[in-house]
Design an enzyme around this catalytic site. Structure first.
Site, PDB file in Angstrom:
ATOM      1  N   HIS A   1       0.801  -1.228   0.000  1.00  0.00           N
ATOM      2  CA  HIS A   1       0.000   0.000   0.000  1.00  0.00           C
ATOM      3  C   HIS A   1       0.835   1.279   0.000  1.00  0.00           C
ATOM      4  O   HIS A   1       0.296   2.355  -0.266  1.00  0.00           O
ATOM      5  CB  HIS A   1      -0.948   0.005   1.200  1.00  0.00           C
ATOM      6  CG  HIS A   1      -2.080  -0.963   1.075  1.00  0.00           C
ATOM      7  ND1 HIS A   1      -3.074  -0.838   0.131  1.00  0.00           N
ATOM      8  CD2 HIS A   1      -2.381  -2.087   1.777  1.00  0.00           C
ATOM      9  CE1 HIS A   1      -3.937  -1.834   0.250  1.00  0.00           C
ATOM     10  NE2 HIS A   1      -3.536  -2.608   1.238  1.00  0.00           N
TER      11      HIS A   1
ATOM     12  N   ARG B   1       6.760  -6.157   3.284  1.00  0.00           N
ATOM     13  CA  ARG B   1       5.475  -6.675   2.812  1.00  0.00           C
ATOM     14  C   ARG B   1       5.491  -6.559   1.291  1.00  0.00           C
ATOM     15  O   ARG B   1       5.551  -5.464   0.743  1.00  0.00           O
ATOM     16  CB  ARG B   1       4.279  -5.931   3.393  1.00  0.00           C
ATOM     17  CG  ARG B   1       2.972  -6.530   2.838  1.00  0.00           C
ATOM     18  CD  ARG B   1       1.753  -6.187   3.644  1.00  0.00           C
ATOM     19  NE  ARG B   1       1.361  -4.797   3.521  1.00  0.00           N
ATOM     20  CZ  ARG B   1       0.190  -4.320   3.961  1.00  0.00           C
ATOM     21  NH1 ARG B   1      -0.681  -5.140   4.558  1.00  0.00           N
ATOM     22  NH2 ARG B   1      -0.099  -3.038   3.841  1.00  0.00           N
TER      23      ARG B   1
ATOM     24  N   ASP C   1      17.260 -10.637  -3.373  1.00  0.00           N
ATOM     25  CA  ASP C   1      18.571 -10.269  -3.901  1.00  0.00           C
ATOM     26  C   ASP C   1      19.062  -8.908  -3.404  1.00  0.00           C
ATOM     27  O   ASP C   1      20.276  -8.682  -3.318  1.00  0.00           O
ATOM     28  CB  ASP C   1      18.549 -10.276  -5.430  1.00  0.00           C
ATOM     29  CG  ASP C   1      18.559 -11.679  -6.027  1.00  0.00           C
ATOM     30  OD1 ASP C   1      18.700 -12.656  -5.269  1.00  0.00           O
ATOM     31  OD2 ASP C   1      18.424 -11.796  -7.266  1.00  0.00           O
TER      32      ASP C   1
ATOM     33  N   GLU D   1      -6.504 -12.473   5.665  1.00  0.00           N
ATOM     34  CA  GLU D   1      -7.361 -11.287   5.639  1.00  0.00           C
ATOM     35  C   GLU D   1      -8.609 -11.493   4.790  1.00  0.00           C
ATOM     36  O   GLU D   1      -9.142 -10.554   4.203  1.00  0.00           O
ATOM     37  CB  GLU D   1      -6.558 -10.078   5.142  1.00  0.00           C
ATOM     38  CG  GLU D   1      -5.695 -10.327   3.930  1.00  0.00           C
ATOM     39  CD  GLU D   1      -4.690  -9.223   3.674  1.00  0.00           C
ATOM     40  OE1 GLU D   1      -4.906  -8.089   4.148  1.00  0.00           O
ATOM     41  OE2 GLU D   1      -3.684  -9.480   2.987  1.00  0.00           O
TER      42      GLU D   1
ATOM     43  N   ASP E   1      -8.703  -5.534   5.881  1.00  0.00           N
ATOM     44  CA  ASP E   1      -9.257  -6.352   4.804  1.00  0.00           C
ATOM     45  C   ASP E   1     -10.138  -7.464   5.353  1.00  0.00           C
ATOM     46  O   ASP E   1     -11.141  -7.836   4.727  1.00  0.00           O
ATOM     47  CB  ASP E   1      -8.139  -6.934   3.943  1.00  0.00           C
ATOM     48  CG  ASP E   1      -7.622  -5.933   2.928  1.00  0.00           C
ATOM     49  OD1 ASP E   1      -8.448  -5.326   2.221  1.00  0.00           O
ATOM     50  OD2 ASP E   1      -6.404  -5.744   2.836  1.00  0.00           O
TER      51      ASP E   1
END
Length: 256
Positions: free
Chosen positions: A50, A75, A89, A153, A179
């Site tokens: 988000h 996230r 990486d 969620e 959510d």
């Protein structure tokens, strides 16, 4: 050269059921992230779902946290192997995977972070995570030092919580309260009894499978209740929320 993230202390703390207090980072700025890293939180979420983050913004934030004791958790925007590979990486070891609804999706998240034969992570011999090829034991150590936290969620996720929590390689179950509230028909109201019941159920089922549970809870009373319910990794606020409330309070103080 040695990689100072091996062994992964955050992963070990979760496995030991040690309470880990965290904070969300959504401002996507290395200076604000560096300040957040000095506050003393056990872990920080750098949000790629988000918040306006991408590879080019994550790298300077990881650099800013180099001297911090706070474990960076990314996230990811979605549960996709190529995205996860690129984040591995550049130096992330702790992953929060949004919107996991099935055991198969949890297994994909785990596989995406593991080199073959345990997983499907693509191999590069020189990248930021292995200090550009100078960490001699990186391949041997990487698989066992990755943390996978899966986010439940949705109603389907709640229905499948036992299978998800039992998935090998999943280190913890994280509840997405906003959510989840929307999925249960209570958009914008995570405090609704139905949502709270579902949250407690997720915590209980995670515990039954020996997995720690976590949640984002910027309201202190909520955070303390979730800790009482058995959650062990709780994000108690966000840089964006703290910045907004503090600046609003400051302005109001002098403009009354």
């Amino acid at each position: 050269m040695n990689n100072d993230v091996f062994p992964n202390k955050f992963k070990a703390a979760l496995a030991a059921k040690q309470v880990q207090i965290g904070c969300w980072s959504a401002l996507s700025n290395p200076i604000s992230t560096e300040v957040l890293g000095l506050a003393g939180f056990d872990w920080l979420v750098l949000d790629g779902e988000h918040a306006p983050n991408d590879i080019s913004t994550f790298i300077p934030q990881l650099m800013a946290l180099k001297g911090s004791a706070s474990a960076p958790v990314v996230r990811v925007p979605t549960n996709e192997p190529v995205i996860i590979k690129r984040l591995l990486d550049i130096g992330f070891y702790n992953f929060l995977i949004p919107f996991v609804e099935t055991k198969e999706e949890a297994e994909l998240a785990v596989a995406s972070t593991r080199y073959p034969p345990e997983g499907i992570r693509g191999v590069s011999v020189s990248h930021r995570a292995n200090m550009f090829g100078t960490v001699a034991d990186y391949f041997a150590q990487s698989n066992k030092n990755i943390t996978i936290l899966v986010q439940i969620e949705s109603q389907q996720g709640v229905d499948n919580v036992d299978a998800i929590a039992a998935t090998e390689g999943v280190d913890g179950i994280f509840v997405g309260p906003s959510d989840l509230a929307a999925a249960l028909g209570h958009l914008g109201n995570a405090s609704h009894p139905d949502v709270q019941k579902a949250i407690q159920h997720i915590f209980n089922r995670a515990s039954a499978h020996g997995k720690p549970s976590g949640i984002l809870a910027p309201v202190e009373a909520d955070a303390r209740r979730y800790l009482e319910w058995g959650a062990t990794f709780v994000a108690v606020g966000s840089d964006l929320g703290v910045f907004r409330s503090a600046t609003q309070k400051l302005a109001d103080t002098f403009k009354k």
